[in-house]
Design a protein around this motif. Structure first.
Motif, short mmCIF file in Angstrom:
data_model
loop_
_atom_site.label_atom_id
_atom_site.label_comp_id
_atom_site.label_asym_id
_atom_site.label_seq_id
_atom_site.Cartn_x
_atom_site.Cartn_y
_atom_site.Cartn_z
N LEU A 183 -21.54 4.86 -6.81
CA LEU A 183 -21.83 3.45 -7.00
C LEU A 183 -21.04 2.83 -8.17
O LEU A 183 -20.39 1.79 -7.98
N PRO A 184 -21.03 3.42 -9.37
CA PRO A 184 -20.22 2.80 -10.43
C PRO A 184 -18.72 2.87 -10.16
O PRO A 184 -17.97 1.96 -10.52
N ILE A 185 -18.27 3.92 -9.49
CA ILE A 185 -16.84 4.03 -9.16
C ILE A 185 -16.45 2.94 -8.18
O ILE A 185 -15.42 2.27 -8.34
N THR A 186 -17.27 2.73 -7.16
CA THR A 186 -17.00 1.68 -6.18
C THR A 186 -17.04 0.31 -6.84
O THR A 186 -16.20 -0.55 -6.54
N TYR A 187 -17.97 0.10 -7.73
CA TYR A 187 -18.05 -1.18 -8.44
C TYR A 187 -16.77 -1.44 -9.22
O TYR A 187 -16.21 -2.53 -9.16
N LEU A 188 -16.29 -0.43 -9.92
CA LEU A 188 -15.08 -0.62 -10.73
C LEU A 188 -13.84 -0.84 -9.86
O LEU A 188 -12.99 -1.66 -10.18
N ALA B 130 -25.40 7.90 -6.25
CA ALA B 130 -25.49 7.54 -7.66
C ALA B 130 -24.16 7.76 -8.38
O ALA B 130 -23.81 7.02 -9.30
N SER C 43 -20.40 2.66 -0.96
CA SER C 43 -20.97 3.79 -1.70
C SER C 43 -21.86 4.65 -0.79
O SER C 43 -21.83 5.87 -0.86
N TYR D 156 -15.26 -4.38 -6.90
CA TYR D 156 -15.74 -5.65 -7.40
C TYR D 156 -14.98 -6.13 -8.62
O TYR D 156 -14.60 -7.29 -8.72
N ARG D 157 -14.75 -5.26 -9.56
CA ARG D 157 -14.06 -5.66 -10.79
C ARG D 157 -12.61 -6.04 -10.52
O ARG D 157 -12.03 -6.81 -11.26
#
Length: 135
Positions: A116-121, A113, A85, A124-125
């Motif tokens: 970060l949620p895009i990379t997480y999805l 910001a 991210s 990591y997911r």
């Protein structure tokens, strides 16, 4: 005088994003180099975040030449997400931001910001399925 103190307090979270990005990048490089059997993982951890050509050399040459000996831990995965991210946010922050380094930090923080949620999805997911060899 009070205005300058408020501006300084507002700038602290944006500066914190840069510090977290550099620290996570260093942590991730060290443990990734260790997992791949590098003889000097501390060298990569210190030089990579400071000198970008060394980081590119590690990512494009050294990392691809050596297989991971064990899967990443949860903390290494989190550091990988923060690193992806942060690096991903730096590119548009530097391209679309004005040539002022303080404003570039602000732009980078906003893009961080968003990413970060895009990379997480995506990373990591999906158990690192979207990136080759895990992040």
């Amino acid at each position: 005088m009070l205005l300058f103190e408020v501006v300084d307090l507002i700038f602290i979270p944006f500066l914190l994003v840069s510090v977290v990005g550099i620290v996570s990048f260093s942590y991730w490089m060290r443990w990734d180099a260790t997992a791949r059997g590098s003889s000097s993982p501390l060298y990569w951890a210190v030089l990579g975040p400071i000198f970008w050509p060394a980081a590119l050399y590690y990512l494009l040459v050294v990392r691809r030449a050596n297989e991971r000996r064990y899967p990443p831990t949860r903390w290494q995965g989190l550091a990988g997400i923060l690193t992806i991210s942060y690096i991903g946010a730096m590119v548009p922050g530097f391209i679309f931001g004005p040539p002022d380094p303080f404003t570039q930090v602000l732009y980078t923080s906003v893009y961080f910001a968003i990413l970060l949620p895009i990379t997480y999805l995506l990373v990591y997911r999906r158990r690192y399925g979207r990136l080759p060899e895990g992040a």
